[in-house]
Design a protein around this motif. Sequence first.
Motif, PDB file in Angstrom:
ATOM      1  N   ASP A 152       0.861  -1.191   0.000  1.00 48.75           N
ATOM      2  CA  ASP A 152       0.000   0.000   0.000  1.00 48.75           C
ATOM      3  C   ASP A 152       0.890   1.231   0.000  1.00 48.75           C
ATOM      4  O   ASP A 152       1.831   1.311   0.801  1.00 48.75           O
ATOM      5  N   VAL A 153       0.597   2.184  -0.854  1.00 46.14           N
ATOM      6  CA  VAL A 153       1.405   3.403  -0.947  1.00 46.14           C
ATOM      7  C   VAL A 153       0.491   4.623  -1.035  1.00 46.14           C
ATOM      8  O   VAL A 153      -0.394   4.687  -1.886  1.00 46.14           O
ATOM      9  N   ALA A 154       0.716   5.574  -0.127  1.00 51.15           N
ATOM     10  CA  ALA A 154       0.069   6.883  -0.192  1.00 51.15           C
ATOM     11  C   ALA A 154       1.172   7.929  -0.177  1.00 51.15           C
ATOM     12  O   ALA A 154       2.176   7.777   0.525  1.00 51.15           O
ATOM     13  N   MET A 155       0.995   8.998  -0.955  1.00 48.57           N
ATOM     14  CA  MET A 155       2.028  10.010  -1.054  1.00 48.57           C
ATOM     15  C   MET A 155       1.480  11.391  -0.738  1.00 48.57           C
ATOM     16  O   MET A 155       0.290  11.668  -0.900  1.00 48.57           O
ATOM     17  N   THR A 156       2.390  12.260  -0.264  1.00 49.91           N
ATOM     18  CA  THR A 156       2.060  13.662  -0.055  1.00 49.91           C
ATOM     19  C   THR A 156       3.123  14.526  -0.719  1.00 49.91           C
ATOM     20  O   THR A 156       4.273  14.111  -0.887  1.00 49.91           O
ATOM     21  N   ALA A 157       2.716  15.714  -1.109  1.00 50.09           N
ATOM     22  CA  ALA A 157       3.626  16.729  -1.637  1.00 50.09           C
ATOM     23  C   ALA A 157       3.457  17.966  -0.767  1.00 50.09           C
ATOM     24  O   ALA A 157       2.373  18.561  -0.727  1.00 50.09           O
ATOM     25  N   ASP A 158       4.505  18.311  -0.011  1.00 47.00           N
ATOM     26  CA  ASP A 158       4.425  19.390   0.985  1.00 47.00           C
ATOM     27  C   ASP A 158       3.290  19.164   1.972  1.00 47.00           C
ATOM     28  O   ASP A 158       2.582  20.089   2.376  1.00 47.00           O
ATOM     29  N   GLY A 159       3.088  17.892   2.353  1.00 52.41           N
ATOM     30  CA  GLY A 159       2.088  17.539   3.348  1.00 52.41           C
ATOM     31  C   GLY A 159       0.679  17.393   2.824  1.00 52.41           C
ATOM     32  O   GLY A 159      -0.221  17.021   3.575  1.00 52.41           O
ATOM     33  N   VAL A 160       0.466  17.663   1.539  1.00 54.37           N
ATOM     34  CA  VAL A 160      -0.862  17.572   0.931  1.00 54.37           C
ATOM     35  C   VAL A 160      -0.960  16.261   0.155  1.00 54.37           C
ATOM     36  O   VAL A 160      -0.031  15.920  -0.597  1.00 54.37           O
ATOM     37  N   PRO A 161      -2.053  15.487   0.331  1.00 57.41           N
ATOM     38  CA  PRO A 161      -2.165  14.221  -0.407  1.00 57.41           C
ATOM     39  C   PRO A 161      -1.949  14.424  -1.903  1.00 57.41           C
ATOM     40  O   PRO A 161      -2.492  15.342  -2.519  1.00 57.41           O
ATOM     41  N   PHE A 162      -1.131  13.531  -2.473  1.00 56.70           N
ATOM     42  CA  PHE A 162      -0.790  13.597  -3.889  1.00 56.70           C
ATOM     43  C   PHE A 162      -1.173  12.273  -4.522  1.00 56.70           C
ATOM     44  O   PHE A 162      -0.735  11.203  -4.074  1.00 56.70           O
ATOM     45  N   THR A 163      -2.010  12.313  -5.549  1.00 55.93           N
ATOM     46  CA  THR A 163      -2.534  11.082  -6.153  1.00 55.93           C
ATOM     47  C   THR A 163      -2.063  10.884  -7.587  1.00 55.93           C
ATOM     48  O   THR A 163      -2.398   9.872  -8.199  1.00 55.93           O
ATOM     49  N   GLY A 164      -1.291  11.801  -8.099  1.00 54.51           N
ATOM     50  CA  GLY A 164      -0.870  11.708  -9.496  1.00 54.51           C
ATOM     51  C   GLY A 164       0.337  10.821  -9.706  1.00 54.51           C
ATOM     52  O   GLY A 164       1.377  11.274 -10.196  1.00 54.51           O
ATOM     53  N   PHE A 165       0.204   9.539  -9.346  1.00 60.48           N
ATOM     54  CA  PHE A 165       1.330   8.621  -9.493  1.00 60.48           C
ATOM     55  C   PHE A 165       0.826   7.188  -9.632  1.00 60.48           C
ATOM     56  O   PHE A 165      -0.311   6.863  -9.284  1.00 60.48           O
ATOM     57  N   VAL A 166       1.687   6.329 -10.133  1.00 60.22           N
ATOM     58  CA  VAL A 166       1.467   4.890 -10.140  1.00 60.22           C
ATOM     59  C   VAL A 166       2.721   4.235  -9.573  1.00 60.22           C
ATOM     60  O   VAL A 166       3.817   4.799  -9.661  1.00 60.22           O
ATOM     61  N   VAL A 167       2.546   3.058  -8.978  1.00 60.22           N
ATOM     62  CA  VAL A 167       3.663   2.360  -8.346  1.00 60.22           C
ATOM     63  C   VAL A 167       3.847   1.004  -9.006  1.00 60.22           C
ATOM     64  O   VAL A 167       2.871   0.266  -9.215  1.00 60.22           O
ATOM     65  N   GLN A 168       5.095   0.662  -9.301  1.00 61.80           N
ATOM     66  CA  GLN A 168       5.400  -0.687  -9.754  1.00 61.80           C
ATOM     67  C   GLN A 168       5.333  -1.624  -8.544  1.00 61.80           C
ATOM     68  O   GLN A 168       6.130  -1.484  -7.611  1.00 61.80           O
ATOM     69  N   PRO A 169       4.396  -2.601  -8.542  1.00 55.29           N
ATOM     70  CA  PRO A 169       4.277  -3.486  -7.384  1.00 55.29           C
ATOM     71  C   PRO A 169       5.476  -4.409  -7.216  1.00 55.29           C
ATOM     72  O   PRO A 169       5.718  -4.921  -6.134  1.00 55.29           O
ATOM     73  N   ILE A 170       6.210  -4.633  -8.289  1.00 58.57           N
ATOM     74  CA  ILE A 170       7.440  -5.421  -8.234  1.00 58.57           C
ATOM     75  C   ILE A 170       8.581  -4.526  -8.690  1.00 58.57           C
ATOM     76  O   ILE A 170       8.679  -4.158  -9.859  1.00 58.57           O
ATOM     77  N   GLY A 171       9.403  -4.115  -7.755  1.00 53.83           N
ATOM     78  CA  GLY A 171      10.488  -3.187  -8.040  1.00 53.83           C
ATOM     79  C   GLY A 171      10.414  -1.922  -7.206  1.00 53.83           C
ATOM     80  O   GLY A 171      11.425  -1.366  -6.813  1.00 53.83           O
ATOM     81  N   GLY A 172       9.191  -1.433  -6.936  1.00 57.37           N
ATOM     82  CA  GLY A 172       9.017  -0.290  -6.047  1.00 57.37           C
ATOM     83  C   GLY A 172       9.325   1.062  -6.639  1.00 57.37           C
ATOM     84  O   GLY A 172       9.556   2.023  -5.896  1.00 57.37           O
TER      85      GLY A 172
END
Length: 201
Positions: A128-148
């Motif tokens: 599970d991955v959640a990201m923030t940009a300057d503390g604000v939730p950032f959803t404009g990304f995708v994650v490789q489940p194998i490799g990270g």
Amino acid sequence: MAFDEDSFIDFRFNTNYRYGFVGGPNFATLEKRLRSGVTRRRPLMDMPLHRYRAELATFNEDERAALLDAIWVAEGKAYTFRFRDFNDWRVSNQVLGYGDGTSSPIQLVKHYTRGPKTKSRDITLPVDVAMTADGVPFTGFVVQPIGGLVLPTTVWPAGALLEWTGTFDVCVRFANDYNPLTSVAGRINELMIELQEERYG
């Protein structure tokens, strides 16, 4: 880091450990004692390789079947798979760097810090991955489940501090080719298992 998907089977080893696993990071250190009596030590690896050991017992028929499946498809030590290390599987607000306005991929990492020293570990099997940009939730990304690797769907916000929170697995293999299951009086089932972290590069 190049992840060898040809030797990786994407399943998680049984998490119903009953008596739990014993394990953690295994470092390698070269130690030399000088004539003066002073001891010099030097790390031989940049990163440790985790090792785990446990005795599973009294598992039911479904769990027995799952264990046999894992042993067969992994072909002993030949193939790697996922493992949930319940001593170390969460990440909270880990810094990945600052956005540079590009769409370059960023490797997920976890930092370990005490005093002035920090060691950073690549996370290659995120769950599970959640990201923030300057503390604000950032959803404009995708994650490789194998490799990270994390890839933005547009560009990273320029100058923004990027952090992530989530969970991850460890890439492991059986430490032995022989992994026997024991049945005692038809009522108690036992399996002694050892796992070794595998790192690709």
